[in-house]
Write an enzyme that holds these catalytic residues in place. Structure first.
Site, PDB file in Angstrom:
ATOM      1  N   TYR A 204       1.353   5.600 -37.558  1.00 52.27           N
ATOM      2  CA  TYR A 204       0.629   6.102 -36.393  1.00 52.27           C
ATOM      3  C   TYR A 204       1.607   6.234 -35.238  1.00 52.27           C
ATOM      4  O   TYR A 204       2.388   5.336 -34.965  1.00 52.27           O
ATOM      5  CB  TYR A 204      -0.493   5.123 -36.021  1.00 52.27           C
ATOM      6  CG  TYR A 204      -1.298   5.541 -34.817  1.00 52.27           C
ATOM      7  CD1 TYR A 204      -2.045   6.722 -34.822  1.00 52.27           C
ATOM      8  CD2 TYR A 204      -1.314   4.763 -33.662  1.00 52.27           C
ATOM      9  CE1 TYR A 204      -2.794   7.094 -33.713  1.00 52.27           C
ATOM     10  CE2 TYR A 204      -2.056   5.133 -32.553  1.00 52.27           C
ATOM     11  CZ  TYR A 204      -2.791   6.304 -32.583  1.00 52.27           C
ATOM     12  OH  TYR A 204      -3.531   6.672 -31.479  1.00 52.27           O
TER      13      TYR A 204
ATOM     14  N   ASP B 242       9.748   4.709 -34.156  1.00 54.54           N
ATOM     15  CA  ASP B 242       8.633   4.385 -33.290  1.00 54.54           C
ATOM     16  C   ASP B 242       8.423   2.872 -33.381  1.00 54.54           C
ATOM     17  O   ASP B 242       7.808   2.367 -34.313  1.00 54.54           O
ATOM     18  CB  ASP B 242       7.377   5.144 -33.728  1.00 54.54           C
ATOM     19  CG  ASP B 242       6.193   4.845 -32.822  1.00 54.54           C
ATOM     20  OD1 ASP B 242       6.280   3.888 -32.022  1.00 54.54           O
ATOM     21  OD2 ASP B 242       5.178   5.564 -32.927  1.00 54.54           O
TER      22      ASP B 242
ATOM     23  N   LYS C 111       3.401  -1.228 -25.794  1.00 54.55           N
ATOM     24  CA  LYS C 111       2.778  -2.528 -26.082  1.00 54.55           C
ATOM     25  C   LYS C 111       3.490  -3.702 -25.380  1.00 54.55           C
ATOM     26  O   LYS C 111       3.295  -3.879 -24.188  1.00 54.55           O
ATOM     27  CB  LYS C 111       2.633  -2.711 -27.593  1.00 54.55           C
ATOM     28  CG  LYS C 111       1.714  -1.596 -28.140  1.00 54.55           C
ATOM     29  CD  LYS C 111       1.125  -1.802 -29.520  1.00 54.55           C
ATOM     30  CE  LYS C 111       0.024  -0.764 -29.735  1.00 54.55           C
ATOM     31  NZ  LYS C 111       0.225   0.143 -30.838  1.00 54.55           N
TER      32      LYS C 111
HETATM   33  C1  LIG Z   1      -0.033   1.741 -30.654  1.00 55.05           C
HETATM   34  C2  LIG Z   1       0.969   2.659 -31.178  1.00 55.05           C
HETATM   35  C3  LIG Z   1       1.211   3.915 -30.611  1.00 55.05           C
HETATM   36  C4  LIG Z   1       0.352   4.471 -29.514  1.00 55.05           C
HETATM   37  O1  LIG Z   1       0.476   3.758 -28.333  1.00 55.05           O
HETATM   38  P1  LIG Z   1      -0.663   3.928 -27.219  1.00 55.05           P
HETATM   39  O2  LIG Z   1      -0.161   3.106 -26.092  1.00 55.05           O
HETATM   40  O3  LIG Z   1      -1.919   3.434 -27.838  1.00 55.05           O
HETATM   41  O4  LIG Z   1      -0.724   5.373 -26.895  1.00 55.05           O
HETATM   42  C5  LIG Z   1       2.244   4.670 -31.100  1.00 55.05           C
HETATM   43  N1  LIG Z   1       3.010   4.239 -32.104  1.00 55.05           N
HETATM   44  C6  LIG Z   1       2.813   3.044 -32.689  1.00 55.05           C
HETATM   45  C7  LIG Z   1       3.720   2.603 -33.793  1.00 55.05           C
HETATM   46  C8  LIG Z   1       1.776   2.225 -32.256  1.00 55.05           C
HETATM   47  O5  LIG Z   1       1.567   1.062 -32.881  1.00 55.05           O
END
Ligand SMILES: *Cc1c(COP(=O)(O)O)cnc(C)c1O
Length: 428
Positions: free
Chosen positions: A142, A236, A264
């Site tokens: 994601y 990511d 995060k």
């Molecule tokens: C949570 C997450 C996102 C998205 O971040 P948001 O702050 O919710 O937009 C993107 N990449 C990864 C790997 C994530 O865990």
């Protein structure tokens, strides 16, 4: 009806599905989500007076638990000085410097407001830098909810993703989605289309299909393929950063990406994202270069202050503590499984863990999990005061506030819940 149910009904008259982010609605597990009133340390308290040991932690950010005094103090002090200026502040530089201590391969950084923005902007930059369009991503990873990164369904060697309403095929056709950990599939695409590939983007440790680590050599091989083709490798690490290792997956596996996405943990519980990487690439971002990307509240001083406090705490023993607790919990849960004669696949890396309801190895987006058993387990755990992510395909998070009392109580609940499932014949 309890208070949470009443509140959820009311929320449904205001928000699609009653929520402002889909997974909060408990669609995968059924029932009503508790409405949360407050949190403290390892616990959250709902509107009905129940409290839970929290392994969601706002989906990862709260690695120090709720309301860590240092973070609260820093955020309050920042608010007192003005919540936003839309002008440079020292706090941005301070947080960037701290992040780069943990991740020394980041040479330039740009703060944004979410992980979604970070990933979307990193891909734009990769496309501009390489003057190519094609993006390779992996099923089950994601990267936020932007159009061209939402593609995820479909299996086989390479699926063209045109299954998401609202995303034009012209957009989706520039994204190829491959099975995670499937090096041969990646090699095959590189063989035929290398000159079109702008970037490979992935969670170097996947946390959005449950917790799935990369297989030995997977990241290294992606690095080599990208180098040979002149494509960029984007990690990511919005979730894995400061979680699987203080320096993220790039430190844990020793593979250096061209660009890194963060979010995060770096916001200490406030909305923040960031992307960064090699200077020559990042210098293409406006205003030093032609790739436009901007944000009214980017680098928000309150979020920066909270992030600075959080990372300082991690540095001075917070990370060690959280990972010790996670290791302790892993041991206890594995002992439970053994005692119960259950061979569920269990993964832990750093402060993240996941129990899969299957005895098969999980190396990609798993279709083997017993979702009925998960559902029943989830609700039993909730009943016993343990708040887990409401989906088999999410990861549990541990914080430095999860003391041994919390962990022992969680382990007891785990044993009780699984024993009950076994008795009911939902597990064998
Ligand atoms: C949570 C997450 C996102 C998205 O971040 P948001 O702050 O919710 O937009 C993107 N990449 C990864 C790997 C994530 O865990």
């Amino acid at each position: 009806m309890n208070k949470s149910q009443v509140l959820f009904r009311e929320a449904q008259t205001y928000f699609p599905g009653g929520v402002n982010s889909p997974v909060r609605a408990y669609a995968a597990v059924g029932g009503f989500p508790p409405f949360i009133k407050r949190g403290r340390g390892s616990r959250i308290f709902d509107e009905d007076g129940n409290h839970y040991i929290d392994y969601v932690l706002s989906w990862g950010p709260l690695i120090l638990g709720h309301c860590h005094p240092a973070v609260v103090r820093a955020a309050k002090a920042a608010i007192d000085e003005g919540s936003s200026f839309g002008a440079p502040t020292r706090k941005e530089t301070h947080l960037a410097a701290l992040i780069m201590e943990f991740m020394p391969h980041l040479e330039l950084l740009r703060f944004v407001n979410s992980g979604t923005e970070a990933a979307m902007s990193a891909v734009r930059l990769a496309r501009a830098f390489t003057r190519r369009n094609l993006v390779i991503k992996f099923e089950g990873c994601y990267h936020g909810s932007c159009d061209f990164l939402l593609a995820s369904a479909g299996s086989g060697v390479a699926t063209l993703n045109i299954d998401k309403p609202g995303i034009p095929p012209e957009t989706a056709c520039h994204t190829l989605c491959l099975p995670y950990n499937d090096l041969e599939a990646v090699k095959n695409i590189f063989k035929h289309r290398w000159s079109e590939i702008a970037c490979v983007i992935l969670e170097p440790v996947a946390g959005n299909m449950g917790l799935v680590p990369p297989q030995l050599g997977f990241l290294e091989n992606l690095r080599t393929l990208c180098d040979r083709a002149g494509s960029l490798l984007i990690f990511d690490e919005v979730m894995s950063g400061f979680r699987v290792d203080p320096g993220g997956a790039q430190a844990l596996y020793g593979v250096v990406p061209d660009l890194t996405c963060l979010g995060k943990v770096i916001g200490g519980g406030f909305p923040v994202g960031a992307y960064g990487g090699k200077r020559a690439i990042m210098e293409m971002v406006a205003p030093s270069g032609p790739v436009y990307q901007a944000g009214t509240l980017s680098g928000n001083p309150v979020a920066m202050a909270a992030g600075i406090a959080a990372l300082q705490q991690l540095k001075s023993g917070g990370w060690r503590k959280a990972e010790d607790y996670a290791a302790h919990l892993e041991k206890a849960l594995r002992q439970n499984l053994k005692k119960l004669g259950l061979s569920l696949t269990f993964h832990r890396l750093g402060t993240m863990f996941c129990q899969f309801f299957t005895d098969k190895p999980v190396e990609d987006f798993s279709r083997a999990c017993n979702l009925e058993a998960f559902k029943a387990y989830f609700h039993l755990m909730l009943k016993y005061g343990v708040y887990l992510p409401p989906s088999q395909f999410e990861t549990c998070f541990v914080s430095s506030a999860h003391n041994s009392g919390d962990l022992n109580q969680s382990a007891k609940a785990h044993y009780r819940a699984l024993a009950e499932l076994k008795k009911k014949g939902l597990l064998s």
